[in-house]
Design an enzyme around this catalytic site. Structure first.
Site, PDB file in Angstrom:
ATOM      1  N   TRP A 102       0.835  -1.205   0.000  1.00 29.56           N
ATOM      2  CA  TRP A 102       0.000   0.000   0.000  1.00 29.56           C
ATOM      3  C   TRP A 102       0.868   1.253   0.000  1.00 29.56           C
ATOM      4  O   TRP A 102       0.500   2.272  -0.580  1.00 29.56           O
ATOM      5  CB  TRP A 102      -0.976  -0.034   1.173  1.00 29.56           C
ATOM      6  CG  TRP A 102      -1.909  -1.200   1.067  1.00 29.56           C
ATOM      7  CD1 TRP A 102      -1.938  -2.320   1.850  1.00 29.56           C
ATOM      8  CD2 TRP A 102      -2.909  -1.400   0.056  1.00 29.56           C
ATOM      9  NE1 TRP A 102      -2.892  -3.190   1.401  1.00 29.56           N
ATOM     10  CE2 TRP A 102      -3.510  -2.661   0.310  1.00 29.56           C
ATOM     11  CE3 TRP A 102      -3.348  -0.637  -1.028  1.00 29.56           C
ATOM     12  CZ2 TRP A 102      -4.533  -3.158  -0.498  1.00 29.56           C
ATOM     13  CZ3 TRP A 102      -4.377  -1.144  -1.826  1.00 29.56           C
ATOM     14  CH2 TRP A 102      -4.950  -2.393  -1.550  1.00 29.56           C
ATOM     15  N   ASP A 171      -1.347   6.579   6.701  1.00 29.76           N
ATOM     16  CA  ASP A 171      -2.445   5.711   6.298  1.00 29.76           C
ATOM     17  C   ASP A 171      -2.616   4.701   7.424  1.00 29.76           C
ATOM     18  O   ASP A 171      -1.781   3.824   7.624  1.00 29.76           O
ATOM     19  CB  ASP A 171      -2.083   5.023   4.981  1.00 29.76           C
ATOM     20  CG  ASP A 171      -3.136   4.000   4.540  1.00 29.76           C
ATOM     21  OD1 ASP A 171      -4.132   3.801   5.256  1.00 29.76           O
ATOM     22  OD2 ASP A 171      -2.944   3.398   3.463  1.00 29.76           O
ATOM     23  N   LYS A 195     -12.116  -2.196   8.092  1.00 29.37           N
ATOM     24  CA  LYS A 195     -11.347  -3.138   8.894  1.00 29.37           C
ATOM     25  C   LYS A 195     -11.674  -3.005  10.384  1.00 29.37           C
ATOM     26  O   LYS A 195     -12.028  -3.984  11.030  1.00 29.37           O
ATOM     27  CB  LYS A 195      -9.857  -2.952   8.628  1.00 29.37           C
ATOM     28  CG  LYS A 195      -9.493  -3.176   7.151  1.00 29.37           C
ATOM     29  CD  LYS A 195      -8.068  -2.849   6.846  1.00 29.37           C
ATOM     30  CE  LYS A 195      -7.794  -2.870   5.352  1.00 29.37           C
ATOM     31  NZ  LYS A 195      -7.900  -4.203   4.748  1.00 29.37           N
TER      32      LYS A 195
END
Length: 361
Positions: A102, A171, A195
Site C-alpha cells: 500500500w 495511512d 477493517k
C-alpha cells in the site's frame, strides 16, 4: 447457524451487537417509520447520526480541538491521489517511507503529480520489518507519508517515536482504533473504514486545521479538502448507511472501555496466535520479524504449499473464514481486528496446535 470465525482482512468482521442493532433499526430508524438509508442527508435525523459519529471518534482517539474530522468516499486509494493533489507543489518534494504494497501504491499515485523521494524502503527484505528511519530534515520534505500497519505482510509500526516531521501523514486504514496513538504527532491521518471502523464505503480523514491552509487552489471541488471542510463532509451525498454503522461501531468500542481496553484485548488475541507459531518448532513460520509484528494481521506459512493448502481446507471446513494469505505472497493470514472476539483467536490457536499434532504423527 453453524459457528463461524471471521478472520477476513477487509471487509472484515463487524461486532455482532452492531449488526443486531442495525437489524433492529433497519426498517424503522428512531421511530420515523423509514430506514436511515432513506433519510435526507440534510435532515435532522441523519444530521444527528453524522455529528454523533464525529464526536465519538474525537473522544475515543482523543483528537485535539485544532483537528478536523471528515467522512469521505473512495477509500484509502483515493487519498493516495488527493494528498499529493492538495499538498504537492513544483518546488517541493514529499517523502515516502515504504513498508509494503500500500505504501508502493501511494508512491505510484503521488509520482503522477511530481517528484517523490523514497526516504527508506523495506522491500529488499521482503517487507519483513519496519525499517529504521533516518533523521529527517524538517524542511527537506513538504510532507512525510507512512503506512502504520501492513495488512499483506503482517507488519506494524510498534510506535512512532523517532520519526519527527511537522507534516507527518499516516495511512492507518488497518489499525486505526486498535491502540492508543499520538494524534497530535500527525498533520493528517486517513483510514478506510472496512477493517476496524465499520463497513466499506466511508473513509475517515483527520487533520490539523492549519494543514488545510497549505492546500493548493484550483483543483476539482470534490477532490479538495477545503471543500469538504466547509461543507462538513456534506458537499455531496455521503455514504449515510456506512456512517450510521460507523457510529454504532464507535458506540460499541466506547462501551468496551475505549482504546485502552481495545489495545489490551488486541494484544491478548494476537499473542495467542503468535504463541502457536513460536511454539511450533518451525511447523509454522511467521513472516514478520518479532519487533515489527502486527496485532491486526498475523501472517505465517507452513512447511510446504501442500500442507498450507490442507491447513486452509481443514480450517474452512471447521468454520475459520478468510485465513488465506494475500494472493501476492500466499501463505496464511489471520486478521484479528477489533470485532474478532477473543474466543475466535483461542479457537484458531487450538486448531493450529491440533493440526500440527495430526500432521507430525
Amino acid at each position: 447457524m453453524k459457528q463461524v470465525y471471521n478472520f477476513n482482512a477487509g471487509p472484515a468482521a463487524l461486532p455482532r451487537q452492531v449488526l443486531e442493532k442495525a437489524k433492529e433499526e433497519f426498517l424503522n430508524f428512531d421511530d420515523t417509520g423509514i430506514s436511515i438509508m432513506e433519510h435526507s442527508h440534510r435532515g435532522k435525523h441523519y444530521e444527528a447520526v453524522h455529528e454523533e459519529a464525529k464526536n465519538l471518534l474525537k473522544g475515543l482517539l482523543s483528537i485535539p480541538d485544532d483537528y478536523e474530522v471528515l467522512f469521505l468516499q473512495g477509500g484509502a486509494s483515493l487519498q493516495f491521489a488527493m494528498i499529493p493533489m492538495n499538498f504537492m507543489r513544483p518546488d517541493e518534494q514529499p517523502g515516502y517511507i515504504l513498508t509494503g504494497s500500500w505504501s508502493e501504491k501511494a508512491v505510484k499515485e503521488a509520482s503522477k503529480f511530481g517528484e517523490v523521494k523514497e526516504i527508506i524502503s523495506g522491500k529488499a527484505g521482503n517487507y519483513t520489518s519496519i525499517p529504521e528511519v533516518p533523521s529527517l530534515s524538517q524542511d527537506e520534505y513538504s510532507y512525510v507519508h507512512i503506512t502504520s500497519n501492513n495488512t499483506i505482510y503482517g507488519t506494524q509500526w510498534p510506535s512512532f517515536e523517532g520519526i519527527e516531521h511537522p507534516f507527518l501523514i499516516a495511512d492507518m486504514s488497518s489499525d486505526i482504533l486498535s491502540r492508543r496513538i499520538p494524534v497530535n504527532k500527525f498533520g493528517l491521518i486517513y483510514a478506510g473504514a472496512q477493517k476496524n471502523l465499520g463497513p466499506a464505503g466511508v473513509t475517515v480523514v483527520i487533520f490539523r486545521k492549519d494543514v488545510a491552509e497549505r492546500a493548493n487552489q484550483g483543483i476539482p471541488a470534490i477532490l479538495s479538502y477545503e471543500t469538504h471542510i466547509k461543507n462538513r463532509s456534506l458537499y455531496n451525498t455521503p455514504p449515510t448507511f456506512s456512517i450510521y454503522l460507523l457510529k454504532l461501531v464507535l458506540e460499541w468500542a466506547k462501551g468496551l472501555g475505549g482504546l485502552e481496553a481495545l489495545e489490551k484485548r488486541n494484544e491478548e488475541k494476537a499473542q495467542l496466535i503468535y504463541d502457536a507459531i513460536d511454539e511450533s518448532q518451525g511447523f509454522y513460520s511467521g513472516h514478520a520479524a518479532k519487533n515489527s509484528r502486527s496485532l491486526m494481521n498475523i501472517t505465517f506459512t507452513l512447511k510446504n504449499q501442500e500442507l498450507t493448502k490442507e491447513f486452509l481446507k481443514e480450517a474452512e471446513a471447521q468454520g475459520f473464514y478468510g485465513l488465506a494469505g494475500h494472493r501476492s505472497i500466499g501463505g496464511c493470514r489471520a486478521s484479528a481486528y477489533n470485532a474478532v472476539p477473543l474466543e475466535a483467536c483461542e479457537a484458531l490457536r487450538h486448531f493450529m496446535v491440533n493440526f500440527q499434532k495430526k500432521h507430525e504423527e
